[in-house]
Write a protein that holds these residues in place. Structure first.
Motif, PDB file in Angstrom:
ATOM      1  N   GLY A   1      43.606  39.381  16.688  1.00 49.33           N
ATOM      2  CA  GLY A   1      44.139  38.927  17.971  1.00 49.33           C
ATOM      3  C   GLY A   1      44.895  40.027  18.698  1.00 49.33           C
ATOM      4  O   GLY A   1      45.328  41.017  18.095  1.00 49.33           O
ATOM      5  N   TRP A   2      45.000  39.869  20.000  1.00 40.63           N
ATOM      6  CA  TRP A   2      45.775  40.765  20.861  1.00 40.63           C
ATOM      7  C   TRP A   2      47.055  40.041  21.270  1.00 40.63           C
ATOM      8  O   TRP A   2      47.058  38.817  21.435  1.00 40.63           O
ATOM      9  CB  TRP A   2      44.999  41.143  22.123  1.00 40.63           C
ATOM     10  N   ALA A   3      48.116  40.825  21.481  1.00 37.63           N
ATOM     11  CA  ALA A   3      49.378  40.209  21.910  1.00 37.63           C
ATOM     12  C   ALA A   3      50.190  41.208  22.726  1.00 37.63           C
ATOM     13  O   ALA A   3      50.007  42.421  22.620  1.00 37.63           O
ATOM     14  CB  ALA A   3      50.183  39.741  20.698  1.00 37.63           C
ATOM     15  N   TRP A   4      51.058  40.651  23.545  1.00 40.69           N
ATOM     16  CA  TRP A   4      52.001  41.446  24.342  1.00 40.69           C
ATOM     17  C   TRP A   4      53.372  40.773  24.273  1.00 40.69           C
ATOM     18  O   TRP A   4      53.463  39.540  24.267  1.00 40.69           O
ATOM     19  CB  TRP A   4      51.575  41.520  25.803  1.00 40.69           C
ATOM     20  N   ILE A   5      54.405  41.594  24.254  1.00 41.87           N
ATOM     21  CA  ILE A   5      55.778  41.094  24.332  1.00 41.87           C
ATOM     22  C   ILE A   5      56.440  41.753  25.537  1.00 41.87           C
ATOM     23  O   ILE A   5      56.448  42.986  25.656  1.00 41.87           O
ATOM     24  CB  ILE A   5      56.572  41.419  23.055  1.00 41.87           C
ATOM     25  N   ALA A   6      56.971  40.933  26.458  1.00 38.90           N
ATOM     26  CA  ALA A   6      57.717  41.448  27.612  1.00 38.90           C
ATOM     27  C   ALA A   6      59.163  41.662  27.167  1.00 38.90           C
ATOM     28  O   ALA A   6      59.900  40.710  26.903  1.00 38.90           O
ATOM     29  CB  ALA A   6      57.648  40.454  28.769  1.00 38.90           C
ATOM     30  N   LEU A   7      59.559  42.915  27.064  1.00 40.98           N
ATOM     31  CA  LEU A   7      60.840  43.251  26.451  1.00 40.98           C
ATOM     32  C   LEU A   7      62.008  43.015  27.411  1.00 40.98           C
ATOM     33  O   LEU A   7      61.925  43.363  28.594  1.00 40.98           O
ATOM     34  CB  LEU A   7      60.835  44.709  26.002  1.00 40.98           C
ATOM     35  N   PRO A   8      63.107  42.480  26.899  1.00 46.03           N
ATOM     36  CA  PRO A   8      64.327  42.344  27.727  1.00 46.03           C
ATOM     37  C   PRO A   8      64.902  43.729  28.037  1.00 46.03           C
ATOM     38  O   PRO A   8      64.585  44.711  27.353  1.00 46.03           O
ATOM     39  CB  PRO A   8      65.275  41.549  26.817  1.00 46.03           C
TER      40      PRO A   8
END
Length: 424
Positions: A249-256
């Motif tokens: 799977g692919w994933a992204w995290i939008a960082l604070p």
């Protein structure tokens, strides 16, 4: 003696003996059929995990067919090998056409019958007996293919229907549009709403995978992992997950704000401590739409390095790790890279534990600016041990490194990341 009846006891016995030889030649036969399918059907060319499943599917199918012939099993009692059905499901998940799946069976069938003909010619049998064997095996093979193809297509269609229901088509198509190199411009806000993910943040992209999946739990495990990983970085609701199949799977995290500088190291620590964590390839934290794409490409490059056969098992790899980006660039042709490594390192490129220690010491020493002290600190070795190993590495290579130091450093990087894939 002239035999033409394919059900004659002499024919049945001889056909069983020929099928037994197929089992004895299973590795070679499997490899040749796999190479044929990959060269003839571009859609089947894929990542190492999918190619391994194709290999297992072919081996299982040939072995099952041999068992049918040797034991005169009724075709209606035959079921497809587990690997064959799972391969059909994976193709459905990846969007590979059912036509490609069916063509693979036809080409494999043709290759198998060609092998039968070769075995009969080599055996130098009496013409009547040879004809009876060929007729018997050909008839059984067509019945077998008809049976297992029907089962494979049914598995493919069931999985395709389930997979399409699982995915949100609008979200997926919007995500693929976003990942393209097109200038989204004013559409950025529309795409952000469609994928339900903030695009104006700094993004950390991941590729996740399991080597094996014992059920349909892989997707749920990956989704649970990325949720917990995002929470560990303070991004409770700002993450995106796209399953490719049950194990990848692919994933992204939008960082604070303020998290980006140490986000990768924190994620690496989280992977090491998390239960049931997948292996993870990580891109660099980068801002905006371009950063969303670039970080994803970096994670894919790191994934390619980590999953190259022979590279060794790694639970976590980052695009920012020293040499990963270079290894990804040069590793697109591993065979050519292996030849070049052998030319540059000579005997030092051999796949032994001793040479591995020497290579790793020399790699760290050169990366440390030829400082024995710095290398000793990094390797947790005594200064004299580093000095001895460096000298032995140069002796093992057979010539000094001063004149082609950059080549040696690159070759050592390839050895470090690709392991046996580039070693002699």
């Amino acid at each position: 003696m002239t035999v033409s009846n394919r059900d004659d006891p002499a024919v049945v016995q001889a056909a069983a003996a020929l099928a037994k030889r197929f089992e004895e030649q299973l590795p070679e036969l499997t490899g040749s059929i796999q190479q044929l399918l990959i060269s003839e059907i571009p859609e089947l060319r894929g990542q190492a995990q999918l190619l391994q499943l194709l290999h297992d599917h072919i081996a299982g199918s040939v072995e099952t067919f041999s068992t049918v012939v040797r034991n005169d099993i009724a075709i209606q009692n035959v079921t497809s090998p587990t690997a064959a059905l799972e391969y059909a499901r994976r193709l459905a998940q990846r969007g590979v056409s059912v036509a490609a799946l069916m063509r693979s069976y036809r080409l494999g069938h043709r290759a198998l019958l060609a092998g039968v003909a070769d075995e009969i010619r080599t055996a130098g049998l009496e013409p009547g007996l040879a004809l009876g064997i060929e007729e018997r095996i050909t008839a059984i093979s067509f019945d077998y293919i008809d049976q297992v193809v029907e089962q494979a297509v049914a598995a493919y269609q069931d999985e395709r229907d389930r997979w399409l229901e699982h995915q949100n088509s609008l979200r997926t198509s919007s995500l693929h549009q976003l990942l393209s190199d097109e200038d989204v411009g004013a559409d950025a806000d529309v795409l952000e709403a469609a994928i339900r993910y903030p695009l104006k943040h700094v993004h950390l992209a991941l590729v996740m995978w399991y080597d094996k999946s014992d059920s349909e739990s892989g997707i749920a495990l990956m989704e649970s992992f990325i949720r917990r990983a995002a929470e560990s970085l303070g991004a409770q609701q700002s993450w995106l997950f796209l399953p490719l199949d049950q194990t990848t799977g692919w994933a992204w995290i939008a960082l604070p704000p303020g998290v980006a500088p140490d986000a990768v190291s924190r994620l690496q620590v989280f992977v090491d401590s998390a239960t049931a964590a997948p292996a993870v390839a990580i891109g660099n934290p980068l801002p905006g739409v371009d950063g969303f794409r670039r970080s994803h490409r970096q994670a894919q490059d790191a994934y390619t390095v980590a999953t190259t056969p022979g590279s060794g098992a790694r639970r976590v790899i980052s695009a920012g790790d020293p040499g990963v980006a270079l290894a990804a660039l040069l590793g697109k042709n591993v065979a050519a890279a292996a030849e070049w490594v052998a030319e540059v390192l000579g005997p030092l490129s051999e796949a032994t534990d001793s040479d591995n220690r020497l290579r790793e010491t020399l790699r760290v020493f050169l990366r440390s600016g030829s400082s024995y002290t710095a290398a000793a600190d990094e390797l947790h070795l005594h200064y004299n041990s580093v000095k001895y190993r460096v000298q032995r590495a140069v002796e093992r290579r057979g010539r000094p490194v001063e004149k082609d130091r950059s080549d040696v450093e690159v070759a050592l990087i390839l050895c470090h990341w690709f392991g046996s894939a580039v070693l002699s």
